[in-house]
Design a protein around this motif. Structure first.
Motif, PDB file in Angstrom:
ATOM      1  N   THR A 177      -7.374  -0.726   1.506  1.00 14.94           N
ATOM      2  CA  THR A 177      -7.429   0.742   1.579  1.00 14.94           C
ATOM      3  C   THR A 177      -8.634   1.260   2.366  1.00 14.94           C
ATOM      4  O   THR A 177      -8.497   2.145   3.217  1.00 14.94           O
ATOM      5  CB  THR A 177      -7.442   1.358   0.170  1.00 14.94           C
ATOM      6  OG1 THR A 177      -6.550   0.628  -0.669  1.00 14.94           O
ATOM      7  CG2 THR A 177      -7.017   2.814   0.199  1.00 14.94           C
ATOM      8  N   GLU A 231       0.832  -1.207   0.000  1.00 14.63           N
ATOM      9  CA  GLU A 231       0.000   0.000   0.000  1.00 14.63           C
ATOM     10  C   GLU A 231       0.872   1.265   0.000  1.00 14.63           C
ATOM     11  O   GLU A 231       0.581   2.231  -0.719  1.00 14.63           O
ATOM     12  CB  GLU A 231      -0.886  -0.029   1.260  1.00 14.63           C
ATOM     13  CG  GLU A 231      -2.169   0.750   1.165  1.00 14.63           C
ATOM     14  CD  GLU A 231      -3.279   0.010   0.415  1.00 14.63           C
ATOM     15  OE1 GLU A 231      -3.077  -1.170   0.058  1.00 14.63           O
ATOM     16  OE2 GLU A 231      -4.323   0.637   0.168  1.00 14.63           O
ATOM     17  N   SER A 233      -3.700  -2.128  -4.945  1.00 15.48           N
ATOM     18  CA  SER A 233      -3.902  -2.388  -3.523  1.00 15.48           C
ATOM     19  C   SER A 233      -4.268  -3.844  -3.324  1.00 15.48           C
ATOM     20  O   SER A 233      -4.812  -4.493  -4.204  1.00 15.48           O
ATOM     21  CB  SER A 233      -5.022  -1.506  -2.982  1.00 15.48           C
ATOM     22  OG  SER A 233      -5.365  -1.916  -1.670  1.00 15.48           O
TER      23      SER A 233
END
Ligand SMILES: [K+]
Ligand SMILES: [K+]
Lengths: 452, 452
Positions: free
Chosen positions: B404, B389, B400
């Motif tokens: 997130t 990330e 990702s």
């Protein structure tokens, strides 16, 4: 002269760096042979050849990573042999070689002195031979005193004086040489509440990791008739300051990263000593007063960083070295501020030293990254466990989260290579592949900082 | 002139770097206001303020990391607003500013040109204004063609022409600007077997990530009357070569690291396209044709490394930049070999550029490490997930492993900062804190290489 003339001539065609590597390899083979002797092991114990080699290389590079449990595996003879290899590794194969030459009355020539110089990262020609003698003398003196103190103190822990002094002997060697091996079976965990043993070990580890030039300068200062005139070199000031900062930051960091985990419910002095000892040991010691795998994962990451930096140059430790780290940090800060020349302690630092520092750091990061990436493709352990093991090998620290004995042969070979590179120094290792010697390498007028 | 004189005078007291940062912040606030408009959202959808800011910053820095699912959250108006912010971010706030100035007939002075130069990392004063015009022109042309092709092609995927061309429009903007956002709800996974869509996206992503100077030089070459006389700059050669090598090595690496996991049972062309697309997207694209969290942990580590490098300078991407990486590698190899001056493509490279490259690399490594270390202390995710990330944010990539939206506000703020630094460039960011301007920075006689 014991050696045939043709061998002597061949040696003289090699560059100093290659000679050192040649002798390291000879020493590794010699250590492996010693550790292969049946008398080194307890009755009925069988050890794979790769583990014999691993133990020998780990001891010679004073790393302390071990795929065997020394206490369960080695006989008393084996313990003495291991201590001998640690001693050999700590002083440096070359220093020993010179010392033997000295004893034999052979005059030390330019080439031999240059050779020692590269091994110990010394950049000043003068007093090289005297330095080697002093190293051995100071080391033996400290070890003898520590052995007496520790052995006597251990009488309260062990049933027989023989056992107490054996533990005192091996404990001293393991701490001073930063070997990190133990014959207790669980490092210094039996002494996790004995602050005297811990404090003595901290002193001994620092002694081994702070760098011989520093020790010599401190000795000269202490025994000098006129202390006001005694001059500490830039190298000594920088490496000692960095060493102190690293221990301080390491202690605070280790404590903070586990204040809500491992240190919950522990008294302030317990927490302080756990943090302090584990911080000191990441410099290169490798002994520990706790099972480090019980710390939080963030702490494993942080300790990997500390181990990666390692000890001072010309010490019993490995890693990129404290000075390399300091110069890299100073360089970045100065550069970011837009400054050009870099001054510390009223001395200007050579641009080439800065370049070296930055190069070494980047190369080491790359090497560690590639090693971790490669090892994770086939080992069943987490990336953090592997990173911890890899930085521990490169920093010749010897801390482990307990996976060493379960590693595959490939990984053991990678770790041995890392220990070797970490101990020899990444630049020495690289210069091995270089054909032409760099001219003028030792002839700059400004004061130099040696880089791992 | 719309602005009051006092403001204009204040602006003129700032260094170029600070002006750029000032405008970036203005643009971030402007983008946040746009994304705060209720008409940007579907009925009944409520989004936290931190997520509005995060989306705005992620779009302006053309990263594509998102704490919301665009498809479920934004209205059609919102999608157009997002596309507008992506476009704003890709061309660069300053380029847009200059363009507006140009339209208003304001003569571009030295200061303004220098300002653009720093923003786009251009080191040649000449043709700066012309360059901005060309950037906009080339970008709009490519986007228009891609929109027509993709929109028309999408008629077979979507029930209505309106929907097809909306997807064509947003898909084009997201790919060309390297925005990496999607309105499909699952990136390009719906097209995981459509090699035409993938190939077009690869071309568009490369177009956005390879750097505007390269595009301009290629355009000049293609439209030149005498191609034999056209000269490609050292910068173009180096960045393009590095870019190509990274895509190639990335493809091979991603394939090999999952040949025994994710790619088991997949055909050679499926494996090739999965590997190729994910390699290209780590340059800065951020779109993906698969759930990257399904790859092996080694691959996550490898892709983090690729994202950390990022795109070419003066492109829509971030990271340390391809040239920085290339120079750092070249520097290390040359240094290890004992060479002093560094030559590539028959040009000597400036020592200051090498220093910059090495400094940027080390600083970025340190920044990423500290970020990961800090975030791991409180987030419940693995170190690899967090590293992925963090490098995704710094490289303004936007890939990702799916964590997130679950991150805490603190982590979101850290990621926003990283996206900002990654996009602006680490040196520009640092020079913000510098009071005195470095003199002679743009006046070297040798040919320069721009560093992230
Ligand atoms: K050790
Ligand atoms: K992106």
């Amino acid at each position: 002269m014991f050696l045939p003339k043709s061998f002597s001539r061949w040696i003289n065609t090699l560059s100093p760096v290659r000679i050192i590597l040649f002798f390291y390899i000879i020493a590794a083979i010699f250590s492996t042979i010693l550790m292969s002797l049946p008398i080194a092991y307890k009755d009925g114990v069988e050890v794979d050849f790769i583990d014999v080699v691993f133990t020998a290389v780990s001891a010679l590079s004073v790393t302390g990573l071990s795929t065997i449990t020394v206490a369960d595996t080695l006989s008393t003879t084996g313990i003495f042999l291991l201590a001998f290899i640690l001693q050999l590794g700590a002083v440096g194969v070359m220093a020993i070689g010179t010392f033997i030459w000295l004893l034999l009355g052979k005059k030390i020539g330019l080439k031999e002195r240059q050779l020692i110089m590269t091994d110990q990262n010394q950049t000043n020609f003068e007093g090289m031979v005297r330095l080697i003698k002093q190293i051995i003398l100071v080391l033996l003196t400290v070890e003898f005193i520590a052995f007496l103190v520790l052995g006597t103190y251990f009488l309260k822990y062990f049933s027989s004086p023989g056992e107490a002094y054996l533990h005192g002997f091996f404990g001293t060697i393991s701490a001073v040489t930063n070997g990190g091996f133990d014959i207790t079976g669980e490092s210094l965990i039996p002494f996790q509440h004995d602050y005297f043993v811990q404090f003595l070990n901290i002193l001994l580890i620092i002694f081994g990791a702070i760098g011989f030039p520093v020790l010599i300068e401190v000795k000269n200062f202490l025994f000098s008739r006129n202390r006001m005139l005694t001059h500490f070199s830039l190298f000594t000031k920088l490496t000692t300051l960095t060493f102190a900062i690293l221990i301080f930051v390491g202690t605070i960091g280790i404590f903070l990263l586990d204040v809500q985990h491992y240190f919950v419910g522990k008294s302030w002095h317990e927490s302080l000593f756990y943090s302090l000892f584990q911080s000191v040991t990441t410099r290169s010691g490798g002994l520990s007063t706790m099972d480090v795998s019980e710390l939080s994962e963030s702490n494993h990451l942080f300790m990997s960083f500390l181990m990666f930096i390692g000890a001072s140059p010309s010490s019993a430790g490995g890693g990129i070295r404290t000075t390399t780290f300091a110069l890299a940090v100073i360089f970045i800060i100065t550069y970011a501020r837009g400054g050009s020349s870099i001054r510390i302690f009223r001395r200007e630092i050579h641009e080439e030293d800065l370049m070296k520092a930055v190069t070494v750091t980047l190369m080491a990061i790359f090497m560690v990254f590639i090693s971790v990436l490669f090892i994770t493709t086939y080992e069943p352990f987490t990336i953090t466990q592997i990173l911890f093991e890899v930085t521990s090998a490169f920093g010749t620290v010897g801390l482990s989260m307990g996976i060493t004995s379960e590693l595959s042969t490939t990984t053991k070979i990678i770790l041995m290579t890392l220990m070797f590179i970490g101990r020899v120094g990444i630049l020495t290792f690289l210069f091995m592949f270089k054909k032409t010697k760099r001219s003028g390498d030792y002839h700059y007028p400004k004061e130099r900082i040696s880089i791992g």
